[in-house]
Design an enzyme around this catalytic site. Structure first.
Site, PDB file in Angstrom:
ATOM      1  N   ARG A  66      55.504 125.650  49.010  1.00 11.99           N
ATOM      2  CA  ARG A  66      56.386 125.570  47.840  1.00 11.99           C
ATOM      3  C   ARG A  66      55.563 125.704  46.558  1.00 11.99           C
ATOM      4  O   ARG A  66      54.435 125.220  46.491  1.00 11.99           O
ATOM      5  CB  ARG A  66      57.108 124.215  47.836  1.00 11.99           C
ATOM      6  CG  ARG A  66      58.483 124.281  48.463  1.00 11.99           C
ATOM      7  CD  ARG A  66      59.145 122.930  48.609  1.00 11.99           C
ATOM      8  NE  ARG A  66      58.958 122.010  47.482  1.00 11.99           N
ATOM      9  CZ  ARG A  66      59.370 120.745  47.497  1.00 11.99           C
ATOM     10  NH1 ARG A  66      59.985 120.249  48.549  1.00 11.99           N
ATOM     11  NH2 ARG A  66      59.173 119.958  46.469  1.00 11.99           N
TER      12      ARG A  66
ATOM     13  N   LYS B 141      57.954 107.812  49.672  1.00  7.71           N
ATOM     14  CA  LYS B 141      59.114 107.057  49.174  1.00  7.71           C
ATOM     15  C   LYS B 141      60.437 107.668  49.608  1.00  7.71           C
ATOM     16  O   LYS B 141      61.386 106.947  49.875  1.00  7.71           O
ATOM     17  CB  LYS B 141      59.054 106.842  47.667  1.00  7.71           C
ATOM     18  CG  LYS B 141      59.069 108.085  46.829  1.00  7.71           C
ATOM     19  CD  LYS B 141      58.835 107.731  45.369  1.00  7.71           C
ATOM     20  CE  LYS B 141      58.428 108.939  44.577  1.00  7.71           C
ATOM     21  NZ  LYS B 141      59.255 110.140  44.690  1.00  7.71           N
TER      22      LYS B 141
ATOM     23  N   ARG C  11      51.119 120.693  52.918  1.00  5.39           N
ATOM     24  CA  ARG C  11      52.499 120.870  53.379  1.00  5.39           C
ATOM     25  C   ARG C  11      52.912 122.341  53.394  1.00  5.39           C
ATOM     26  O   ARG C  11      52.618 123.088  52.467  1.00  5.39           O
ATOM     27  CB  ARG C  11      53.442 120.073  52.463  1.00  5.39           C
ATOM     28  CG  ARG C  11      54.785 119.814  53.111  1.00  5.39           C
ATOM     29  CD  ARG C  11      55.657 118.936  52.259  1.00  5.39           C
ATOM     30  NE  ARG C  11      55.341 117.514  52.386  1.00  5.39           N
ATOM     31  CZ  ARG C  11      55.990 116.568  51.735  1.00  5.39           C
ATOM     32  NH1 ARG C  11      56.963 116.867  50.916  1.00  5.39           N
ATOM     33  NH2 ARG C  11      55.654 115.303  51.898  1.00  5.39           N
TER      34      ARG C  11
ATOM     35  N   ARG D 160      51.172 117.616  38.587  1.00  4.57           N
ATOM     36  CA  ARG D 160      52.083 116.549  39.002  1.00  4.57           C
ATOM     37  C   ARG D 160      51.412 115.183  38.972  1.00  4.57           C
ATOM     38  O   ARG D 160      52.032 114.191  38.596  1.00  4.57           O
ATOM     39  CB  ARG D 160      52.625 116.836  40.409  1.00  4.57           C
ATOM     40  CG  ARG D 160      53.673 117.930  40.391  1.00  4.57           C
ATOM     41  CD  ARG D 160      54.071 118.354  41.768  1.00  4.57           C
ATOM     42  NE  ARG D 160      55.039 117.469  42.389  1.00  4.57           N
ATOM     43  CZ  ARG D 160      55.507 117.659  43.617  1.00  4.57           C
ATOM     44  NH1 ARG D 160      55.108 118.667  44.330  1.00  4.57           N
ATOM     45  NH2 ARG D 160      56.402 116.819  44.115  1.00  4.57           N
TER      46      ARG D 160
ATOM     47  N   ARG E 233      61.938 108.161  36.037  1.00  2.00           N
ATOM     48  CA  ARG E 233      60.556 108.631  36.148  1.00  2.00           C
ATOM     49  C   ARG E 233      59.817 108.523  34.827  1.00  2.00           C
ATOM     50  O   ARG E 233      58.645 108.879  34.755  1.00  2.00           O
ATOM     51  CB  ARG E 233      60.595 110.079  36.570  1.00  2.00           C
ATOM     52  CG  ARG E 233      59.506 110.452  37.552  1.00  2.00           C
ATOM     53  CD  ARG E 233      60.033 111.195  38.625  1.00  2.00           C
ATOM     54  NE  ARG E 233      59.328 112.235  39.247  1.00  2.00           N
ATOM     55  CZ  ARG E 233      59.816 112.802  40.335  1.00  2.00           C
ATOM     56  NH1 ARG E 233      60.968 112.412  40.818  1.00  2.00           N
ATOM     57  NH2 ARG E 233      59.161 113.760  40.910  1.00  2.00           N
TER      58      ARG E 233
HETATM   59  P1  AMP Z   1      60.852 115.186  43.613  1.00  2.00           P
HETATM   60  O1  AMP Z   1      61.387 115.832  44.848  1.00  2.00           O
HETATM   61  O2  AMP Z   1      61.414 113.810  43.379  1.00  2.00           O
HETATM   62  O3  AMP Z   1      59.355 115.208  43.541  1.00  2.00           O
HETATM   63  O4  AMP Z   1      61.392 116.066  42.386  1.00  2.00           O
HETATM   64  C1  AMP Z   1      61.092 117.431  42.283  1.00  2.00           C
HETATM   65  C2  AMP Z   1      61.006 117.857  40.818  1.00  2.00           C
HETATM   66  O5  AMP Z   1      62.277 117.624  40.190  1.00  2.00           O
HETATM   67  C3  AMP Z   1      60.002 117.073  39.990  1.00  2.00           C
HETATM   68  O6  AMP Z   1      58.691 117.592  40.097  1.00  2.00           O
HETATM   69  C4  AMP Z   1      60.581 117.260  38.593  1.00  2.00           C
HETATM   70  O7  AMP Z   1      60.303 118.554  38.079  1.00  2.00           O
HETATM   71  C5  AMP Z   1      62.076 117.190  38.852  1.00  2.00           C
HETATM   72  N1  AMP Z   1      62.575 115.787  38.747  1.00  2.00           N
HETATM   73  C6  AMP Z   1      63.140 115.045  39.736  1.00  2.00           C
HETATM   74  N2  AMP Z   1      63.489 113.830  39.287  1.00  2.00           N
HETATM   75  C7  AMP Z   1      63.118 113.781  37.984  1.00  2.00           C
HETATM   76  C8  AMP Z   1      63.192 112.794  36.977  1.00  2.00           C
HETATM   77  N3  AMP Z   1      63.722 111.574  37.207  1.00  2.00           N
HETATM   78  N4  AMP Z   1      62.712 113.100  35.737  1.00  2.00           N
HETATM   79  C9  AMP Z   1      62.202 114.317  35.468  1.00  2.00           C
HETATM   80  N5  AMP Z   1      62.084 115.298  36.381  1.00  2.00           N
HETATM   81  C10 AMP Z   1      62.535 115.041  37.633  1.00  2.00           C
END
Ligand code: AMP
Length: 214
Positions: free
Chosen positions: A151, A9, A117, A162, A83
């Site tokens: 990471r 995405k 990754r 996750r 989310r």
């Molecule tokens: P992402 O790169 O979008 O997977 O975000 C990395 C991490 O940031 C996620 O695993 C969450 O810990 C946190 N995060 C990002 N966006 C949100 C959201 N809308 N709600 C809660 N946690 C978020």
């Protein structure tokens, strides 16, 4: 943009924002790039490393501040936000969502894409040990010669968390937005170009059915 981590995405959202000249906002990028010693940065980090969601109140504070401070106007593509249903409900008072592009991939693909990754600590380029792009020399960045690392939020343990969190917290959003009739479900398997094409067709069809008087 809705979908399990690794669904593509982020890639698709960036390409779409360039093509349609829309602002692109990723909550994950905002958390990663913010001052890690700030109040919000310190609070968010442990959740991110564990693959858990940052609590809604912190996310809403960050997103509200960002959208207002940067005076984001016109149409935007949101990646990784909302989310949870709670975030989506709060977002309704801030802006109107036209389309939800929901990219669907299998669980096996999720583990392959994210578990494989590896990232360069210097230029942050991503590689994959199972799929392309692979580094020319195992474990070494093609461009910087630095040792690649995994990471913390991409270890098998964090990935399991996750996926669980995604099923429990984020997947209910599909139903939430489906009730509003705005979900475009996209098959996320295949190449970046193939998925891009599917999104384009789905958006075109959605526009046509909005114009259609029936
Ligand atoms: P992402 O790169 O979008 O997977 O975000 C990395 C991490 O940031 C996620 O695993 C969450 O810990 C946190 N995060 C990002 N966006 C949100 C959201 N809308 N709600 C809660 N946690 C978020």
């Amino acid at each position: 943009m809705l979908g399990v981590p690794g669904s593509g995405k982020g890639t698709q959202a960036k390409m779409l924002s360039e093509k349609l000249k829309l602002s692109y906002v990723s909550s994950g990028d905002l958390f990663r790039n913010m001052d890690q010693s700030s109040e919000i940065g310190k609070k968010a980090r442990p959740y991110m490393d564990a693959g858990e969601l940052v609590p809604d109140d912190i996310v809403m504070e960050l997103m509200k501040e960002y959208l207002l401070k940067n005076r984001i106007e016109g149409n935007i593509i949101l990646d990784g936000f909302p989310r949870t249903v709670n975030q989506a409900e709060q977002l309704e008072s801030l802006l109107t969502i036209d389309h939800v592009i929901y990219i669907d991939i299998s669980e096996e693909e999720f583990y392959k894409r994210l578990g494989g990754r590896r990232t360069c600590p210097k230029c942050e380029k991503n590689y994959n040990i199972f799929t392309e792009p692979k580094p020319k020399t195992d474990g070494i960045c093609d461009d910087c010669g630095e040792q690649l690392f995994q990471r913390k939020d991409q270890t098998t343990e964090a990935l399991k968390t996750r996926l669980e969190v995604y099923h429990d917290e984020t997947e209910p959003l599909v139903e939430f937005y489906d009730k509003l009739g705005i979900v475009l479900k996209i098959d996320g398997m295949g190449t970046v170009d193939e998925v891009e094409n599917r999104i384009e067709i789905a958006l075109d069809n959605a526009k046509k059915s909005n114009i259609d008087p029936e």
